[in-house]
Design a protein around this motif. Structure first.
Motif, PDB file in Angstrom:
ATOM      1  N   ASP A 166       0.946  -1.192   0.000  1.00 39.53           N
ATOM      2  CA  ASP A 166       0.039   0.098  -0.067  1.00 39.53           C
ATOM      3  C   ASP A 166       0.790   1.133  -0.002  1.00 39.53           C
ATOM      4  O   ASP A 166       0.447   2.147  -0.482  1.00 39.53           O
ATOM      5  CB  ASP A 166      -0.830  -0.032   1.388  1.00 39.53           C
ATOM      6  CG  ASP A 166      -2.169   1.014   1.296  1.00 39.53           C
ATOM      7  OD1 ASP A 166      -2.757   1.128   0.108  1.00 39.53           O
ATOM      8  OD2 ASP A 166      -1.940   2.001   2.078  1.00 39.53           O
TER       9      ASP A 166
ATOM     10  N   SER B 179       4.466   5.984  -1.939  1.00 43.25           N
ATOM     11  CA  SER B 179       4.008   6.845  -0.829  1.00 43.25           C
ATOM     12  C   SER B 179       5.306   7.643  -0.413  1.00 43.25           C
ATOM     13  O   SER B 179       5.607   7.574   0.840  1.00 43.25           O
ATOM     14  CB  SER B 179       3.271   6.218   0.118  1.00 43.25           C
ATOM     15  OG  SER B 179       2.105   5.708  -0.382  1.00 43.25           O
TER      16      SER B 179
ATOM     17  N   ARG C 243      -0.858   7.018   8.286  1.00 42.84           N
ATOM     18  CA  ARG C 243      -2.172   7.212   7.292  1.00 42.84           C
ATOM     19  C   ARG C 243      -2.527   5.934   6.545  1.00 42.84           C
ATOM     20  O   ARG C 243      -3.679   5.346   6.636  1.00 42.84           O
ATOM     21  CB  ARG C 243      -1.928   8.076   6.159  1.00 42.84           C
ATOM     22  CG  ARG C 243      -1.728   9.610   6.781  1.00 42.84           C
ATOM     23  CD  ARG C 243      -1.690  10.598   5.339  1.00 42.84           C
ATOM     24  NE  ARG C 243      -1.118  11.722   6.030  1.00 42.84           N
ATOM     25  CZ  ARG C 243      -0.342  12.588   5.223  1.00 42.84           C
ATOM     26  NH1 ARG C 243       0.057  12.481   4.063  1.00 42.84           N
ATOM     27  NH2 ARG C 243      -0.057  13.784   5.546  1.00 42.84           N
TER      28      ARG C 243
ATOM     29  N   GLY D 167      -3.941   3.306   9.315  1.00 50.70           N
ATOM     30  CA  GLY D 167      -5.399   3.673   9.459  1.00 50.70           C
ATOM     31  C   GLY D 167      -6.358   3.619   8.298  1.00 50.70           C
ATOM     32  O   GLY D 167      -7.313   2.890   8.686  1.00 50.70           O
ATOM     33  N   ARG D 168      -5.999   3.550   7.121  1.00 45.43           N
ATOM     34  CA  ARG D 168      -6.805   3.748   6.031  1.00 45.43           C
ATOM     35  C   ARG D 168      -7.032   2.206   5.905  1.00 45.43           C
ATOM     36  O   ARG D 168      -8.146   1.708   5.791  1.00 45.43           O
ATOM     37  CB  ARG D 168      -5.983   4.152   4.706  1.00 45.43           C
ATOM     38  CG  ARG D 168      -6.905   4.404   3.696  1.00 45.43           C
ATOM     39  CD  ARG D 168      -6.642   5.146   2.811  1.00 45.43           C
ATOM     40  NE  ARG D 168      -5.294   4.647   2.271  1.00 45.43           N
ATOM     41  CZ  ARG D 168      -4.022   5.443   2.343  1.00 45.43           C
ATOM     42  NH1 ARG D 168      -4.200   6.579   2.811  1.00 45.43           N
ATOM     43  NH2 ARG D 168      -3.056   4.861   2.055  1.00 45.43           N
TER      44      ARG D 168
ATOM     45  N   GLU E 207      -9.557   0.683   8.569  1.00 49.30           N
ATOM     46  CA  GLU E 207     -10.821   0.907   8.330  1.00 49.30           C
ATOM     47  C   GLU E 207     -11.555   0.076   7.026  1.00 49.30           C
ATOM     48  O   GLU E 207     -12.429  -0.146   7.090  1.00 49.30           O
ATOM     49  CB  GLU E 207     -11.270   2.495   8.351  1.00 49.30           C
ATOM     50  CG  GLU E 207     -11.079   3.086   9.749  1.00 49.30           C
ATOM     51  CD  GLU E 207     -11.311   4.465   9.676  1.00 49.30           C
ATOM     52  OE1 GLU E 207     -12.216   4.945   8.825  1.00 49.30           O
ATOM     53  OE2 GLU E 207     -10.810   5.357  10.593  1.00 49.30           O
ATOM     54  N   SER E 208     -10.435  -0.119   6.263  1.00 50.66           N
ATOM     55  CA  SER E 208     -11.061  -0.813   4.873  1.00 50.66           C
ATOM     56  C   SER E 208     -11.205  -2.145   5.289  1.00 50.66           C
ATOM     57  O   SER E 208     -12.298  -2.831   4.659  1.00 50.66           O
ATOM     58  CB  SER E 208      -9.890  -0.601   3.873  1.00 50.66           C
ATOM     59  OG  SER E 208      -9.753   0.592   3.169  1.00 50.66           O
TER      60      SER E 208
ATOM     61  N   ALA F 295     -12.566  -3.396   8.170  1.00 50.34           N
ATOM     62  CA  ALA F 295     -13.874  -3.272   8.720  1.00 50.34           C
ATOM     63  C   ALA F 295     -15.031  -3.164   7.583  1.00 50.34           C
ATOM     64  O   ALA F 295     -15.979  -3.661   7.827  1.00 50.34           O
ATOM     65  CB  ALA F 295     -13.969  -1.870   9.721  1.00 50.34           C
ATOM     66  N   GLU F 296     -14.707  -2.196   6.624  1.00 43.55           N
ATOM     67  CA  GLU F 296     -15.579  -2.165   5.681  1.00 43.55           C
ATOM     68  C   GLU F 296     -15.908  -3.367   4.765  1.00 43.55           C
ATOM     69  O   GLU F 296     -16.772  -3.829   4.527  1.00 43.55           O
ATOM     70  CB  GLU F 296     -15.203  -0.837   4.682  1.00 43.55           C
ATOM     71  CG  GLU F 296     -16.301  -0.149   3.993  1.00 43.55           C
ATOM     72  CD  GLU F 296     -16.710  -0.901   2.518  1.00 43.55           C
ATOM     73  OE1 GLU F 296     -17.780  -0.845   2.442  1.00 43.55           O
ATOM     74  OE2 GLU F 296     -15.906  -1.468   1.905  1.00 43.55           O
TER      75      GLU F 296
ATOM     76  N   SER G  29     -18.145  -6.010   6.110  1.00 47.08           N
ATOM     77  CA  SER G  29     -19.556  -5.626   5.930  1.00 47.08           C
ATOM     78  C   SER G  29     -20.049  -6.462   4.310  1.00 47.08           C
ATOM     79  O   SER G  29     -21.274  -6.481   4.198  1.00 47.08           O
ATOM     80  CB  SER G  29     -20.087  -4.170   6.002  1.00 47.08           C
ATOM     81  OG  SER G  29     -19.604  -3.452   4.965  1.00 47.08           O
ATOM     82  N   GLU G  30     -19.280  -6.917   3.831  1.00 50.22           N
ATOM     83  CA  GLU G  30     -19.582  -7.450   2.381  1.00 50.22           C
ATOM     84  C   GLU G  30     -19.815  -8.997   2.428  1.00 50.22           C
ATOM     85  O   GLU G  30     -18.634  -9.604   2.934  1.00 50.22           O
ATOM     86  CB  GLU G  30     -18.499  -7.028   1.444  1.00 50.22           C
ATOM     87  CG  GLU G  30     -18.448  -5.632   1.120  1.00 50.22           C
ATOM     88  CD  GLU G  30     -17.175  -4.933   0.183  1.00 50.22           C
ATOM     89  OE1 GLU G  30     -16.457  -6.014  -0.041  1.00 50.22           O
ATOM     90  OE2 GLU G  30     -16.979  -4.031   0.387  1.00 50.22           O
ATOM     91  N   PRO G  31     -20.968  -9.544   1.952  1.00 53.40           N
ATOM     92  CA  PRO G  31     -20.909 -10.938   2.181  1.00 53.40           C
ATOM     93  C   PRO G  31     -19.747 -11.800   1.479  1.00 53.40           C
ATOM     94  O   PRO G  31     -19.480 -12.799   2.172  1.00 53.40           O
ATOM     95  CB  PRO G  31     -22.515 -11.234   1.633  1.00 53.40           C
ATOM     96  CG  PRO G  31     -22.614  -9.827   0.771  1.00 53.40           C
ATOM     97  CD  PRO G  31     -21.839  -8.784   1.605  1.00 53.40           C
TER      98      PRO G  31
ATOM     99  N   ARG H 119     -24.551 -12.493   9.434  1.00 55.60           N
ATOM    100  CA  ARG H 119     -24.904 -11.134   9.145  1.00 55.60           C
ATOM    101  C   ARG H 119     -26.183 -10.394   9.278  1.00 55.60           C
ATOM    102  O   ARG H 119     -27.053 -10.757   8.088  1.00 55.60           O
ATOM    103  CB  ARG H 119     -24.144 -11.042   7.584  1.00 55.60           C
ATOM    104  CG  ARG H 119     -24.119  -9.603   6.932  1.00 55.60           C
ATOM    105  CD  ARG H 119     -23.435  -9.774   5.487  1.00 55.60           C
ATOM    106  NE  ARG H 119     -23.689  -8.555   4.648  1.00 55.60           N
ATOM    107  CZ  ARG H 119     -24.529  -7.994   3.817  1.00 55.60           C
ATOM    108  NH1 ARG H 119     -25.427  -8.806   3.629  1.00 55.60           N
ATOM    109  NH2 ARG H 119     -24.133  -6.978   3.609  1.00 55.60           N
TER     110      ARG H 119
ATOM    111  N   SER I  75     -29.440  -9.556   6.561  1.00 54.33           N
ATOM    112  CA  SER I  75     -29.191 -10.222   4.976  1.00 54.33           C
ATOM    113  C   SER I  75     -30.371 -10.609   4.477  1.00 54.33           C
ATOM    114  O   SER I  75     -31.050 -11.246   4.847  1.00 54.33           O
ATOM    115  CB  SER I  75     -27.918 -11.214   5.188  1.00 54.33           C
ATOM    116  OG  SER I  75     -26.558 -10.864   5.515  1.00 54.33           O
TER     117      SER I  75
END
Lengths: 433, 453
Positions: free
Chosen positions: B68, B72, B136, B139-140, B143-144, B146-147, B150-152, B252, B255
């Motif tokens: 990632d 940078s 940075r 941190g990104r 959180e990604s 965690a996001e 949320s996807e099955p 989940r 759903s």
């Protein structure tokens, strides 16, 4: 606007013909790899649908794989894959297309399959019921069960006045349930005629021979009347629109900020391609860089131009970082749009965007399928496939002043529609026009 | 509209462009081929020591973090200045970490190739790893993650891999947040020094230019600095996986659909059975004319799609089959999927299925080699997996030589659901009772906590 010379390497020679039954044909030879793409695009998308009948264009795409007079059910997939080909169909607001990319020696097979279902589709209650269920599962899979899935539909409903663009391509469960066999038969009769379609053949073919094969397969299809064209026209934007929704699958709040824009090919819409690149393109897109990479306001941010024959949209979609308020995220996005509207883009930004747009065009013409898509779009909508090169010339020759003036005309708050998405139980939290 | 079904003519000759390059010594292995309809050069760089399988224990997520951070900040330029330099040349670059290797990809116009390669080399070999960029990026990523949870489909794959490869790096689709949060700049610098190195790297280039020119351009840009020996252990063989069928449910709430994924151990990429397994899988679930799609969608109306595939990595691989269905029919769909797998494993493909699978795999060969981007990816992975130089050239003959009996034997050995993992993501309260008929069910939260079983 003057046109710039087209970059080298973007030559796409092609021939065209219109059959007596009205079918438009484009053949583009692309030697080097012995494959061929057969792509039929019908001038029918969700924009033709009426209230209570949503989702029919897309449901119809499914029905087209259910068999036709000389192709029994299930045989389409079996014949294409047995020949070493791949296939699919897609439906948008604007059109429905069916394409297969096959070994070049299977050109005639690809043409036969398309001609047979254009002429004599096998529409039965059983096929309709089966595909209705498949589409409902597709809707659950792609939209209802995904984070932020429904919010894109909310954003379209908010941005547009006209029913043609306000409702989702996939339709509603109620309308899908209500679609009858008579509706489907009527739909095929009205929209699936030779005169309402364009056939594009690209790949390792000899144009004269390919045209002859096309005439043999499609030439005797009876002519039918072409449906009256649908125009999607909206009044000029008269004020900002806002909506707040909740999403049970979302973990973080998100924001859609859409800007109403002119139809495809309009000079101002071409200018928006520069704005899209400078704010959100490549590695350096400045809004993306600032909000996602440097200031840690957004988990992701995308900017895209959704080109349509009626009013288009510049779409900004951002997912907020944990603890960042949507008001702050929105303010940052609005400020950058306002800056572009006021100051335009710097000479260096203009030049960078121009080079990136040129490279995008080169990359977009690498495969027989992607070439077919470009020629089909211009051929069907504009009657002249070669206009893609004109537009590329117009795009690459835009000046900084022209882009600034276009941005000043388009990036005005009265053309914005904003949807706030917050995690929570399903429903619309509040709306104001 | 004359006549019946047209005959398909004899196949036209097509030879995939051949890659060539100097024999590998010190430094990267360079291979190039000439092909391309348009003026674009594609480049792939594979770094075998920089994949997530090389994450040190307790430092999971390090490979992802280092990838990632690509671009940078370098010793010569800030992150923004490097990004602008790439875009000024209209180049397209990305880097990511897979399991067996990290990959950096470049697409450039031929007249900008030298400068684009120089920028790529700068990001690859001279990163400065500014502390604020590391902060940075960390941190990104947290959180990604965690996001993504949320996807099955992400949750289904994460649970599947973790049960198929317990304790092995292949069992970790993504790290846990706490592990990423603990990573330091020292970790980053050390991982980069050992993993992002040119000796052992595989560099493939393809475009409408002479291969020797392409190799020279890459050689000029990617000059290897002396690298320390890599003291890290070679990747251990994968564990044998479950001995029976295990059912795992990820809860989940809310759903409206259940994502079902069955997996079981299969073959690594270099296994000689890979070709027969590919042919057998094509009949079973490789496309929309295959058996799973035909039965589960077209005949039983349980799903939008049903497919299967092989995931073949360096030291192990697995077979996977997927169905998404509405919550109410979860039990029926899971049973139907397992029944079809059992039947296929017992009986193998029919003659028709076998013939169709082989002609599909032969026929799509040309299509799979239409762009320089596809060619460089294939060549780089061929080298990574230690496959022979003629692997691509002989693919169609090897597919053709697979007999129906071989396909059946391979299916019996690799696709049978008598052992493996069924991973189901959906509303647990609604689907667990139906799935219990298949075997004991373990229930997990999206965050990976076991709540039952």
């Amino acid at each position: 606007m003057a046109s710039a010379p087209i970059p080298a390497g973007l030559e796409v020679p092609f021939v065209t013909e219109r059959l007596r039954n009205g079918l438009a044909v484009v053949v583009a030879p692309l030697p080097g790899v012995p494959v061929v793409t057969v792509d039929v695009t019908y001038d029918v998308g969700s924009r033709v649908e009426e209230p209570g009948r949503t989702g029919l264009a897309h449901l119809f795409e499914h029905l087209m794989f259910e068999g036709s007079e000389r192709v029994p059910k299930g045989e389409h997939a079996r014949l294409v894959t047995s020949a070493g080909g791949v296939f699919n169909g897609t439906t948008t607001e604007e059109r429905t297309n069916y394409f297969a990319t096959l070994p070049a020696e299977a050109l005639e097979l690809g043409l036969f399959l398309e001609a047979d279902r254009m002429r004599a589709l096998d529409l039965t209650q059983e096929n309709l019921d089966r595909q209705r269920e498949a589409v409902k599962e597709e809707k659950r899979l792609r939209i209802d069960n995904q984070p932020y899935g429904l919010s894109f539909q909310e954003a379209d409903s908010l941005a547009y006045e006209s029913f043609a663009y306000r409702h989702p391509v996939i339709g509603s469960m109620e309308d899908l349930d209500a679609a009858s066999l008579a509706d489907a038969r009527d739909f095929h009769r009205r929209h699936y005629s030779p005169a309402n379609a364009l056939l594009c053949v690209t790949g390792d073919v000899e144009p004269a021979a390919a045209l002859q094969a096309v005439r043999e397969q499609f030439g005797e299809l009876p002519a039918r009347e072409r449906p009256a064209p649908v125009e999607v026209v909206e009044p000029p934007p008269a004020g900002e629109r806002r909506l707040s929704v909740t999403d049970p699958h979302a973990l973080f709040p998100a924001l859609h900020l859409d800007v109403k824009a002119p139809p495809r090919r309009h000079g101002d819409l071409l200018a928006l391609a520069y704005v899209e690149k400078v704010l959100g393109g490549g590695e350096s897109g400045r809004l993306w860089r600032r909000l996602v990479k440097d200031e840690e306001r957004a988990l992701s941010l995308s900017i895209s131009v959704d080109e349509r024959r009626g009013p288009s949209l510049l779409r900004v979609f951002a997912i907020a970082r944990d603890g960042v308020g949507l008001d702050l995220l929105e303010r940052e996005i609005r400020e950058d749009l306002a800056r572009v509207a006021g100051d335009g883009l710097s000479p260096r930004e203009m030049e960078r965007a121009r080079r990136m747009l040129e490279a995008d065009a080169v990359r977009a013409l690498q495969t027989s399928q992607s070439v077919a898509f470009v020629l089909s779009e211009y051929g069907l909508y504009d009657g002249e496939p070669g206009l893609f090169r004109d537009d590329l010339g117009r795009l690459l020759s835009l000046t900084a002043a022209e882009v600034r003036d276009a941005a000043a005309r388009l990036l005005r708050p009265e053309a914005y529609s904003v949807v706030e998405v917050r995690p929570g139980a399903e429903g619309t939290a509040g709306a104001e026009a | 509209m004359t006549g019946g079904l047209p005959a398909v003519g004899p196949p036209r000759r097509f030879d995939a462009p051949r890659f060539e390059g100097p024999p590998g010594t010190a430094g990267p292995l360079l291979r190039a081929a000439r092909w391309g309809r348009r003026p674009v050069v594609s480049v792939t760089i594979l770094l075998p020591g920089a994949g997530s399988a090389s994450d040190p224990e307790g430092r999971e997520g390090l490979a992802d973090l280092v990838a990632d951070l690509f671009g940078s900040g370098t010793r010569r330029r800030s992150a923004t200045a490097w990004a602008e330099a790439i875009d000024d040349r209209a180049a397209s670059v990305d880097a990511s970490a897979g399991f067996d290797a990290a990959v950096a990809r470049l697409s450039a116009l031929p007249d900008e190739l030298d400068e684009a390669l120089a920028l790529l080399a700068e990001a690859l070999l001279e990163p400065s790893f500014p502390p604020e960029e590391i902060e940075r990026s960390r941190g990104r990523i947290v959180e990604s993650l965690a996001e993504q949870r949320s996807e099955p489909d992400f949750l289904a794959r994460e649970r599947l891999l973790s049960e198929l490869y317990p304790g092995h790096p292949y069992g970790r689709l993504a790290p846990h947040e706490e592990s990423v949060e603990a990573l330091t700049r020292e970790d980053v610098v050390s991982f980069h020094r050992l993993g992002w190195r040119l000796d052992g790297a595989i560099v493939t280039l393809c475009g409408p230019r002479d291969p020797s020119e392409l190799v020279e351009a890459a050689g000029r840009a990617l000059r290897a600095a002396p690298s320390p020996a890599d003291p890290r252990a070679v990747l251990a063989p994968a564990p044998p996986g479950p001995a029976a069928l295990e059912v795992h449910v990820v809860d989940r709430p809310g759903s409206v659909q259940t994502s079902l994924l069955f997996g079981r151990p299969a073959v690594r990429r270099s296994d000689p059975r890979f070709v027969a397994a590919t042919v057998a899988n094509q009949s079973l679930g490789g496309d929309a004319a295959s058996r799973l799609f035909t039965v589960l969608r077209e005949e039983r109306r349980l799903t939008y799609g049903a497919f299967s595939g092989l995931v073949a990595r360096l030291v192990a691989g697995h077979f996977v089959a997927s169905v998404d269905c509405r919550t109410e029919v979860t039990g029926e769909a899971a049973r139907a999927l397992l029944d079809e797998l059992s039947r296929f494993a017992a009986e193998g493909p029919t003659d028709d299925e076998q013939a169709r699978a082989k002609s599909y795999l032969r026929g799509t060969f040309a299509l799979a080699h239409e762009t320089p981007g596809a060619l460089v990816a294939e060549e780089a992975t061929r080298v990574l997996f230690g496959l022979g130089e003629d692997d691509t050239a002989t693919w169609r003959e090897r597919v053709e030589s697979v007999t129906r009996e071989e396909a059946r034997e391979t299916a019996a050995a690799l696709f049978a659901p008598d052992r493996g993992v069924l991973s189901a993501v959906g509303e647990a309260a609604a689907i667990v009772p139906a799935l219990e008929a298949l075997g004991p069910v373990t229930v997990w939260t999206a965050a990976g906590e076991r709540v039952r079983g």
